[in-house]
Enzyme design. Structure first.
Site, short mmCIF file in Angstrom:
data_model
loop_
_atom_site.label_atom_id
_atom_site.label_comp_id
_atom_site.label_asym_id
_atom_site.label_seq_id
_atom_site.Cartn_x
_atom_site.Cartn_y
_atom_site.Cartn_z
N LYS A 172 6.78 38.26 2.47
CA LYS A 172 5.71 38.87 1.80
C LYS A 172 6.43 40.08 0.99
CE LYS A 172 1.96 39.67 4.04
NZ LYS A 172 1.09 40.36 5.01
N CYS A 186 6.95 49.95 -13.04
CA CYS A 186 6.59 49.30 -14.12
C CYS A 186 8.03 49.68 -15.16
CB CYS A 186 5.54 49.62 -14.94
SG CYS A 186 5.26 49.23 -16.50
N CYS A 228 3.98 48.48 -11.15
CA CYS A 228 4.13 47.36 -11.77
C CYS A 228 2.86 46.34 -11.23
CB CYS A 228 5.37 46.50 -11.85
SG CYS A 228 5.21 44.83 -12.48
S1 FES Z 1 2.99 46.16 -15.18
FE1 FES Z 1 4.80 45.02 -14.88
S2 FES Z 1 6.34 45.70 -15.85
FE2 FES Z 1 4.60 46.92 -16.34
#
Ligand code: FES
Length: 133
Positions: free
Chosen positions: A78, A106, A95
């Protein structure tokens, strides 16, 4: 309709009555080649009806489930990331597409993913509220 009636009430019974179906299983071994040949259309038709019926009731195969995470920390059971709230700074983007090379942050990879797949994912942006006096 009269043609269908004639086929069902006369032609089909006559055809079935003239099929060389033996009265016992051992009778199949004693059948001649011409009797086997005359039996083939009936066996083919019954096989086709059974096949079509089974296909109709079988339904769609189950959809294959695909993972969201294709490459991030696949060796772990996980993926859990912990961040101290004091270390967040004024603004940080996390992200949510699982394609970032800097995961959990991200790096903009969601744009390419969205272009390629028609998806609409984007980051979670945490922003410190401006202090009001
Ligand atoms: S949301 Fe995954 S790289 Fe931007």
């Amino acid at each position: 309709m009269e043609v269908i009636n004639r086929v069902i009430t006369q032609s089909l019974p006559n055809y079935l009555a003239n099929l060389p179906v033996p009265k016992s299983f051992i009778g199949f071994a004693r059948m001649t080649v011409s009797e086997w040949v005359s039996l083939m259309p009936f066996v083919g038709a019954v096989s086709l009806i059974v096949y079509v019926s089974v296909q109709a009731f079988k339904g769609k195969p189950p959809e294959k489930k695909t993972p969201v995470n294709l490459k991030v920390m696949k060796e772990t059971g996980k993926v859990v990331n912990m961040v101290d709230i004091e270390d967040l700074g004024d603004k940080v983007s996390y992200c949510r597409c699982w394609r970032s090379k800097k995961f959990p942050l991200c790096d903009g990879s969601h744009n390419k993913h969205n272009e390629e797949t028609g998806d609409n994912v984007g980051p979670l942006v945490l922003k410190r509220r401006e202090a009001t006096n």
